[in-house]
Design an enzyme around this catalytic site. Structure first.
Site, short mmCIF file in Angstrom:
data_model
loop_
_atom_site.label_atom_id
_atom_site.label_comp_id
_atom_site.label_asym_id
_atom_site.label_seq_id
_atom_site.Cartn_x
_atom_site.Cartn_y
_atom_site.Cartn_z
N CYS A 122 0.77 -1.09 0.05
CA CYS A 122 -0.09 0.08 0.05
C CYS A 122 0.88 1.22 -0.15
CB CYS A 122 -0.91 -0.03 1.26
SG CYS A 122 -2.07 -1.44 1.23
N HIS A 246 -2.54 7.15 2.61
CA HIS A 246 -3.20 5.91 2.26
C HIS A 246 -4.41 5.66 2.85
CE1 HIS A 246 -3.93 2.02 1.21
NE2 HIS A 246 -3.83 1.33 2.46
N ASN A 280 -10.50 0.34 0.62
CA ASN A 280 -8.93 0.54 0.56
C ASN A 280 -8.37 -0.38 -0.70
OD1 ASN A 280 -6.10 -0.28 0.96
ND2 ASN A 280 -6.47 -0.77 3.07
N1 COA Z 1 -18.34 -7.05 10.89
C1 COA Z 1 -18.93 -7.12 12.43
N2 COA Z 1 -18.13 -7.33 13.55
C2 COA Z 1 -16.99 -7.58 13.37
C3 COA Z 1 -16.23 -7.49 12.10
C4 COA Z 1 -17.07 -7.27 11.13
N3 COA Z 1 -16.24 -7.29 9.79
N4 COA Z 1 -14.90 -7.74 12.50
C5 COA Z 1 -14.62 -7.94 13.78
N5 COA Z 1 -15.89 -7.83 14.24
C6 COA Z 1 -16.17 -8.15 15.84
C7 COA Z 1 -15.44 -9.01 16.41
O1 COA Z 1 -15.78 -10.23 16.46
C8 COA Z 1 -15.34 -8.35 17.73
O2 COA Z 1 -16.46 -8.67 18.46
P1 COA Z 1 -16.55 -9.02 20.17
O3 COA Z 1 -15.88 -7.55 20.74
O4 COA Z 1 -17.86 -9.35 20.18
O5 COA Z 1 -15.44 -10.07 20.30
C9 COA Z 1 -15.40 -6.92 17.62
O6 COA Z 1 -15.96 -6.65 16.26
C10 COA Z 1 -13.98 -6.30 17.75
O7 COA Z 1 -13.07 -6.86 16.68
P2 COA Z 1 -11.59 -6.18 16.12
O8 COA Z 1 -10.77 -7.42 15.54
O9 COA Z 1 -10.93 -5.85 17.61
O10 COA Z 1 -12.07 -5.33 15.30
P3 COA Z 1 -11.44 -3.93 15.25
O11 COA Z 1 -12.07 -2.76 15.87
O12 COA Z 1 -9.65 -3.79 15.51
O13 COA Z 1 -11.56 -3.69 13.68
C11 COA Z 1 -10.21 -3.94 11.83
C12 COA Z 1 -10.94 -4.70 12.54
C13 COA Z 1 -9.47 -4.85 10.66
C14 COA Z 1 -11.29 -3.10 10.68
C15 COA Z 1 -9.28 -2.85 12.16
O14 COA Z 1 -8.42 -3.63 13.15
C16 COA Z 1 -8.38 -2.15 11.12
O15 COA Z 1 -8.84 -1.50 10.51
N6 COA Z 1 -7.10 -2.24 11.29
C17 COA Z 1 -6.06 -1.90 10.46
C18 COA Z 1 -6.25 -2.61 9.16
C19 COA Z 1 -5.42 -2.02 7.91
O16 COA Z 1 -5.54 -1.01 7.84
N7 COA Z 1 -4.99 -2.74 6.99
C20 COA Z 1 -4.55 -2.18 5.92
C21 COA Z 1 -3.27 -1.74 6.07
S1 COA Z 1 -2.61 -1.31 4.58
#
Ligand code: COA
Length: 324
Positions: A122, A246, A280
């Site tokens: 990215c 990004h 993204n």
């Molecule tokens: N839809 C609904 N619920 C979801 C979900 C989805 N797509 N993904 C996770 N959840 C739930 C989980 O089960 C968890 O539930 P719980 O609290 O009951 O256990 C809760 O949401 C939190 O999960 P978590 O994995 O901690 O979510 P998060 O807030 O970290 O969000 C991402 C996940 C991937 C969106 C986030 O971490 C993110 O954007 N990270 C950066 C990734 C990125 O930028 N990547 C590209 C780099 S170039």
């Protein structure tokens, strides 16, 4: 000792034109919730995406790159024969050979172009822009077309809700040429190879990420890279008219903007939020966001834009550009 002639260098470089391309198929959060355990509210709140575009069967990294590249060349008021080099930043071509750049150059009619692909995930566009600028600056290239093009749907597991809700397909392009004064600043780039496991590919060739760790890294380490890029260009945060990070997650974008404002960036600094309707799109996201902001009348020729890309590697790169 024999001394060799060096290419005639130029005083500066600038972006001469921009272009972007997206597939036709719009995919909403509700569409995704039909095939996996997710919902519109969660995606909007946690990631900021409302909808994204997925490639159809005919769309490829090369076809989207060609469309974006042709628009950038036209936007620059040039024809293909005015260019001699093509860089395609990407991490999603189906096969490493033949490279995308040679195919894109041929399809655009840039004859005998120097062409190569560049993979910094990215961060790829900012890496490519840095290389393109240096090629023109040194006299090695007259004008270079740098494109970020990605078909992420080819490497996303459509049942993995931690990646399938985020990634999408698109291309963005810029033509880099000579300038009387520097209008592309030096690139601030690097890698955090000790964090290489945070984003990668599974044995089944699907992208995986440690979401929370990547989130923490991006929201703490990327603003300092942006500040370094500003320093290299001899500017301060208050000089920035538009911030184009990004488009990984809207909350990451907002966190970077907040940190820069704490360092003196203006409240009226425009902050790219293209992720909301594009998702993204990895290396395509920065040039496409610039192109969309300009089309919406939110940035203008002469504006100072601060670009910063980051992703798998973990790799990062940023630079200041003056908008075309
Ligand atoms: N839809 C609904 N619920 C979801 C979900 C989805 N797509 N993904 C996770 N959840 C739930 C989980 O089960 C968890 O539930 P719980 O609290 O009951 O256990 C809760 O949401 C939190 O999960 P978590 O994995 O901690 O979510 P998060 O807030 O970290 O969000 C991402 C996940 C991937 C969106 C986030 O971490 C993110 O954007 N990270 C950066 C990734 C990125 O930028 N990547 C590209 C780099 S170039």
């Amino acid at each position: 000792m024999t001394t060799l002639r060096r290419a005639a260098s130029v005083p500066g470089t600038r972006i001469l034109g921009l272009g972007s391309a997206q597939p036709e198929q719009v995919v909403t959060n509700d569409d995704l919730s039909k095939t996996m355990d997710t919902n519109d509210t969660w995606i909007r709140e946690r990631v900021g995406i409302v909808e994204r575009r997925f490639a159809g069967e005919k769309d490829t990294v090369v076809s989207m790159a060609v469309e974006a590249g042709a628009k950038a060349i036209a936007d620059a008021g040039l024809s293909p024969s005015d260019l001699d080099t093509v860089i395609v930043a990407n991490c999603t071509t189906k096969s490493p050979i033949p490279n995308a750049a040679a195919q894109v150059a041929e399809l655009l009619g840039i004859k005998a172009a120097g062409g190569f692909d560049l993979n910094a995930a990215c961060a790829g566009f900012c890496y490519g822009l840095g290389v393109a600028s240096d090629l023109v600056l040194s006299g090695s290239s007259k004008r270079t077309l740098v494109i970020g093009s990605e078909k992420l749907t080819d490497i996303v597991d459509p049942t993995d809700r931690s990646t399938a809700i985020i990634f999408a397909d698109a291309a963005g392009a810029a033509v880099v040429g000579p300038s009387d004064e520097p209008r592309i600043g030096p690139v601030a780039w690097g890698t955090a190879g000790d964090l290489v496991e945070m984003i990668g590919m599974t044995e089944r060739q699907h992208i995986y990420q440690e979401g929370q760790s990547v989130f923490r890294w991006a929201t703490t380490k990327i603003a300092p890279i942006a500040l370094k890029a500003l320093d290299l260009a001899g500017l301060t945060p208050a000089d920035v008219d538009v911030l184009v990070p990004h488009q990984a997650n809207l909350r990451i974008v907002e966190a970077i903007a907040k940190k820069l404002r704490k360092e003196g960036a203006r409240e009226d600094m425009v902050v790219a939020d293209d992720i909301v309707y594009s998702g993204n799109t990895s290396s395509a996201s920065i040039p496409m966001a610039m192109d969309h902001l300009r089309a919406a009348g939110k940035i203008h020729s002469g504006d100072v834009a601060l670009l910063v890309g980051f992703g798998a590697g973990l790799s990062y790169a940023g630079q200041v550009v003056v908008c075309p």
